[in-house]
Write an enzyme that holds these catalytic residues in place. Structure first.
Site, PDB file in Angstrom:
ATOM      1  N   ASP A 166       0.823  -1.211   0.000  1.00 28.05           N
ATOM      2  CA  ASP A 166       0.000   0.000   0.000  1.00 28.05           C
ATOM      3  C   ASP A 166       0.857   1.261   0.000  1.00 28.05           C
ATOM      4  OD1 ASP A 166      -2.555   1.177  -0.069  1.00 28.05           O
ATOM      5  OD2 ASP A 166      -3.300  -0.165   1.489  1.00 28.05           O
ATOM      6  N   TRP A 200      -2.920   3.263  -5.929  1.00 25.82           N
ATOM      7  CA  TRP A 200      -4.217   3.901  -6.177  1.00 25.82           C
ATOM      8  C   TRP A 200      -4.276   4.697  -7.485  1.00 25.82           C
ATOM      9  CZ3 TRP A 200      -2.689   6.789  -1.293  1.00 25.82           C
ATOM     10  CH2 TRP A 200      -2.558   5.908  -0.213  1.00 25.82           C
ATOM     11  N   ARG A 217      -2.549  -0.936  -9.033  1.00 28.14           N
ATOM     12  CA  ARG A 217      -3.859  -0.334  -8.895  1.00 28.14           C
ATOM     13  C   ARG A 217      -3.954   0.892  -9.791  1.00 28.14           C
ATOM     14  NH1 ARG A 217      -6.602  -0.846  -4.047  1.00 28.14           N
ATOM     15  NH2 ARG A 217      -7.715   1.065  -4.574  1.00 28.14           N
ATOM     16  N   ASP A 221      -9.751   3.099  -3.841  1.00 30.26           N
ATOM     17  CA  ASP A 221     -10.452   1.927  -3.338  1.00 30.26           C
ATOM     18  C   ASP A 221     -11.875   1.849  -3.878  1.00 30.26           C
ATOM     19  OD1 ASP A 221      -8.192   1.420  -1.902  1.00 30.26           O
ATOM     20  OD2 ASP A 221      -9.113   1.644   0.069  1.00 30.26           O
TER      21      ASP A 221
END
Length: 402
Positions: A166, A200, A217, A221
């Site tokens: 993350d 993200w 990603r 989210d």
């Protein structure tokens, strides 16, 4: 008559990067100029389960073990769902005296190595979570920034198979600088570990992710709403030509089975993730899935689209007034087509051959993947179907022309 391989040329030529594509699938793939992370993994998108969407921080080793059991008892493992991934909140708030991460004694008393052994005994793989910052996104467990080597070595010693990494609580340096450090540390362990970049989409990771991770990603989210699912589809579509065997665009995990949406909306969710070659990571509680959830997640024909060895991400090829056509090439000169209705009422949608890259005279045979049914007649020039609101029709087209 043009074969469906001709569609491949036209499809790839939609992007300027493929302006000089030659004939044939192999030649097309050779034109994808990417420097891939060479860890031998992710030749097709990963499939499995992740704890976060349903459990958040309320996760423990009993849930993980029972989830592994459920993937076996439901037959999901045999369909390709192999990763059992623990997300945030698994670790103690402080490292040990040697600087190593430690599993939280209250929720993972057996430790991660014992859990990996259990998961492996089922023929499955274990995934874990960390962060390219000082602390994880929950703010509870230590991140791996500055500890990349010791953490990678620890994960390898525990026989972890997957790392979701993350991007919270950082030193504000660019992720392009921080994420390769963990890549190098993972490679240095000698253990193949799938590396999932959870940045993200902020710094356009599709443009640099292929040489760093196995997936990246492309969005913030996801949440369990139609608006969230639809917006992730659009954001992910932008980066389609960067994906391929070894590295995949990731519009986030699946929300199917988390309770709020209709059967048709969840079918559209799964269909689009499959066409986009997105990771298929279940986000619900697989220990207590409804029959409807199982029916969606265990469709082998939709899964086969996602896992197709050609590995080319499908794209949106037509859009007008919330009626859309998505299409992409498959192996053996086939293609997948989705008719998607984003409206609030039923509508008729037409996929014209000119939009999906076929000559108007080309004849195809159709298979409806949600009805498990091949349509009897051949189709030429276009395909039209009536589609419910927020629903889709999903077909595989096979050439009938000689």
């Amino acid at each position: 008559m043009v074969s469906l391989s001709g569609f491949l040329v036209l499809f790839m030529a939609l992007d300027c990067c493929f302006a000089h594509v030659g004939n044939g699938q192999k030649q097309i793939l050779n034109q994808i100029s990417r420097s891939l992370l060479e860890n031998g993994l992710a030749r097709t998108p990963p499939m499995g389960w992740n704890s976060w969407n349903h459990f958040g921080c309320n996760i423990d080793e009993k849930i993980v073990r029972k989830t592994a059991d459920a993937l076996i008892s439901t037959g999901f493992k045999n369909l390709g769902y192999e990763y059992v991934n623990i997300d945030d909140c698994w670790a103690e708030h402080k490292r040990d005296k040697d600087g190593r991460l430690v599993a939280k004694a209250s929720t993972f008393p057996s430790g991660i190595k014992a859990l990996a052994d259990y998961v492996h005994s089922k023929g499955l793989k274990l995934g874990i979570y960390s962060d390219a910052g000082f602390r994880t996104c929950s703010g509870q467990q230590p991140g791996s920034l500055g500890y990349e080597k010791i953490d990678a070595d620890t994960f390898a010693e525990w026989e972890v198979d997957y790392l979701k990494y993350d991007n919270c609580n950082t030193d504000r340096s660019r992720p392009e600088l921080r994420y390769p450090k963990m890549r190098d540390a993972l490679l240095g362990t000698g253990r193949p570990i799938f590396y999932s970049l959870c940045e993200w989409g902020r710094d356009h990771p599709a443009t640099w992710g292929p040489k760093v991770g196995n997936s990246w990603r492309t969005t913030q989210d996801i949440n369990n709403s139609w608006i969230s699912i639809a917006s992730r589809v659009d954001l992910n579509d932008r980066w389609a030509h960067y994906a391929g065997p070894g590295g995949w665009n990731d519009p986030d995990m699946l929300e199917i089975g988390n309770g709020k949406l209709s059967r048709e909306e969840y079918r559209s969710h799964f269909s689009l993730w499959a066409l986009m070659k997105a990771p298929l990571l279940i986000g619900c509680d697989v220990r207590s899935m409804s029959p409807g959830t199982v029916e969606i997640l265990n469709n082998p024909e939709v899964i086969a689209v996602n896992q197709d060895p050609l590995g080319i991400q499908g794209k949106k090829v037509y859009s007008n007034d919330n009626l859309e056509v998505w299409a992409g090439p498959l192996s053996n000169n086939r293609m997948v087509v989705i008719l998607l209705n984003r409206r609030e009422s039923r509508a008729s949608i037409t996929a014209k051959w000119e939009d999906i890259g076929l000559e108007s005279s080309h004849e195809v045979q159709l298979r409806n993947l949600w009805k498990y049914k091949s349509l009897g007649s051949t189709y030429k020039g276009s395909l039209t179907a009536s589609v419910k609101p927020h629903a889709c029709k999903m077909y595989v087209l096979t050439s009938a022309s000689k």
